[in-house]
Design an enzyme around this catalytic site. Structure first.
Site, mmCIF file in Angstrom:
data_model
loop_
_atom_site.group_PDB
_atom_site.id
_atom_site.type_symbol
_atom_site.label_atom_id
_atom_site.label_comp_id
_atom_site.label_asym_id
_atom_site.label_seq_id
_atom_site.Cartn_x
_atom_site.Cartn_y
_atom_site.Cartn_z
ATOM 1 N N HIS A 244 1.964 4.624 -2.791
ATOM 2 C CA HIS A 244 2.148 6.071 -2.625
ATOM 3 C C HIS A 244 3.571 6.488 -3.011
ATOM 4 C CE1 HIS A 244 -1.687 6.522 -0.722
ATOM 5 N NE2 HIS A 244 -1.365 5.837 0.367
ATOM 6 N N HIS B 46 0.837 -1.204 0.000
ATOM 7 C CA HIS B 46 0.000 0.000 0.000
ATOM 8 C C HIS B 46 0.871 1.253 0.000
ATOM 9 C CE1 HIS B 46 -3.472 2.568 1.327
ATOM 10 N NE2 HIS B 46 -2.477 3.275 1.852
ATOM 11 N N GLU B 47 1.868 1.272 0.870
ATOM 12 C CA GLU B 47 2.737 2.447 0.958
ATOM 13 C C GLU B 47 3.618 2.593 -0.281
ATOM 14 O OE1 GLU B 47 2.081 4.600 3.049
ATOM 15 O OE2 GLU B 47 0.780 3.365 4.311
#
Length: 448
Positions: free
Chosen positions: A25, A21-22
């Protein structure tokens, strides 16, 4: 031992989901030139970290989330300079906003003025902030597609699952729409006919059947007439003569609720054999996988929308005598416990054995990723959806100004939404603590 293995698999799956998920980003942020100072999985004290270039990569002690620190997330007020804090407000929240804005500007070093997040085009902000949730959606889609196309999903089949012991003679009531066996009740027709669990129905009265609906329809419409079935039992096809009983049974609506009128059940005369259908694994064609993923996403969204309502039930169960709703929200602790229960199941090899448990664990991790995807789209800070909402509003304002030949209105000041973010964070922390407590003292038990 197997329980601990299941918990460990879930913990690793959660950690990898957060890490990816990170990365969702991190990659677009670096691609668009934003300076990223930290990439962390977890919260709290740092367990391990290493710096590569300008970014510190690390793992923290509490595996309940993660973050990517990008400089300049909050725009300065007109006239502010990096490192400068001008206190213009006296309210507590306003002072907190001023401090957060100043802290954000202190991260901007000389030469980094054009590498801040707030100066990005709104479209690039949206791509960065959606990168994390979309990564979770991709993970879920890959895992779900792999399971349903390569392994399959249990579906009702025209085979015998469980056999009833009797024909219940008690009349159905609104309180007990499905009466249970009582002493003296006659033997159920399926059991009397010699059917066995696992028998697969091949034909009914000479007509081939391929679905359970065909079998149940024939039973329902039999009206006490003897029927000739052919069932597949191992390598043999066995003829069976079965005479369903005729009972007054409760009727049900599309939602599975018993139909009542004037406080009484609406009954219908139908055949009864005493068979619960069995299940078998059916692989889904690859082209149908997107629809399956979409349907699961919609189901997840409907559950998340009802979380505030269902939290009342969690509190009543945790601090009272009520049972937990198996379809209610759970914490990471609850997910880990379910993973342990799945791994510890005693499943015979001929019913799937370890492969079935592996598939269930994969589906559990996929469901978690769908929840992360949907939840992070909620348009409130500090969630990713809150930043997306700010970028969309900025795009609308800039576009409207261009259409009217007005000056550029500048950046949307998302710092003004920090009071909401603080309140939302408090709510999320409270919910997490309550769910963790409930999952310890009154866990959801899916397997008895």
């Amino acid at each position: 031992m197997l329980f601990l293995v299941g918990v460990l698999v879930v913990v690793i799956g959660v950690a990898l989901s957060i890490a990816l998920h990170e990365i969702g980003h991190l990659v677009p942020a670096k691609k668009f030139g934003v300076k990223v100072t930290q990439y962390m999985v977890g919260f709290g004290p740092t367990v391990w970290s290493r710096k590569r270039g300008e970014t510190e990569y690390g793992i923290k002690a509490i595996p309940l989330g993660g973050y990517v620190r990008m400089i300049g997330m909050l725009p300065p007020r007109p006239g502010d300079k990096p490192g400068e804090l001008r206190t213009l407000s006296t309210g507590r929240f306003s002072q907190m906003v001023d401090q957060a804005r100043a802290d954000s500007m202190e991260e901007v070093q000389p030469g980094d003025e054009d590498r801040v997040f707030y100066k990005l085009h709104p479209a690039k902000k949206i791509v960065i902030m959606l990168g994390g949730p979309v990564m979770n959606l991709v993970i879920a889609a890959v895992l779900l597609t792999g399971v349903i196309t390569l392994y399959g999903l249990p579906q009702v089949a025209p085979k015998v699952g469980l056999l009833s012991q009797c024909v219940p003679t008690a009349a159905p009531t609104l309180q007990v729409p499905q009466p249970k066996c009582q002493p003296g009740d006659p033997v159920a027709p399926a059991k009397a006919a010699g059917l066995r669990e696992g028998d697969r129905v091949v034909s009914v009265d000479g007509k081939a059947v391929t679905t359970w609906e065909q079998v149940s329809g024939a039973i329902r419409d039999s009206q006490g007439r003897a029927m000739t079935w052919v069932v597949q039992r191992g390598d043999q096809k066995v003829p069976v003569t079965i005479t369903p009983a005729v009972l007054q049974r409760a009727t049900y609506d599309d939602q599975g609720n018993a139909v009542a009128k004037d406080g009484r059940l609406v009954l219908a005369s139908m055949g009864f054999a005493g068979i619960t259908p069995g299940q078998e694994l059916v692989k889904t064609p690859l082209l149908q996988a997107p629809k399956f993923v979409w349907d699961r996403t919609v189901d997840t969204a409907s559950i998340i929308v009802r979380i505030p309502q269902k939290m009342a039930g969690v509190v009543q169960a945790a601090f009272g005598s009520d049972e937990r709703d198996p379809n209610g929200p759970i914490s990471v602790v609850g997910v880990g416990r379910i993973g342990g229960e799945v791994a510890a199941l005693d499943i015979p090899a001929d019913e799937g054995g370890n492969w079935l448990k592996i598939a269930q664990l994969i589906l559990l991790i996929a469901s978690l990723n769908l929840a992360l995807f949907v939840f992070n789209l909620v348009p409130l800070l500090p969630l990713d959806g809150g930043h997306v909402a700010g970028a969309l509003w900025e795009a609308v304002k800039k576009g409207w100004a261009r259409l009217r030949n007005r000056p550029d209105p500048g950046f949307v000041d998302v710092a003004k939404g920090l009071p909401v973010a603080y309140a939302m964070s408090l709510v999320l922390i409270t919910m997490s603590v309550l769910l963790i407590y409930a999952d310890i003292v009154k866990p959801i038990k899916l397997f008895g």
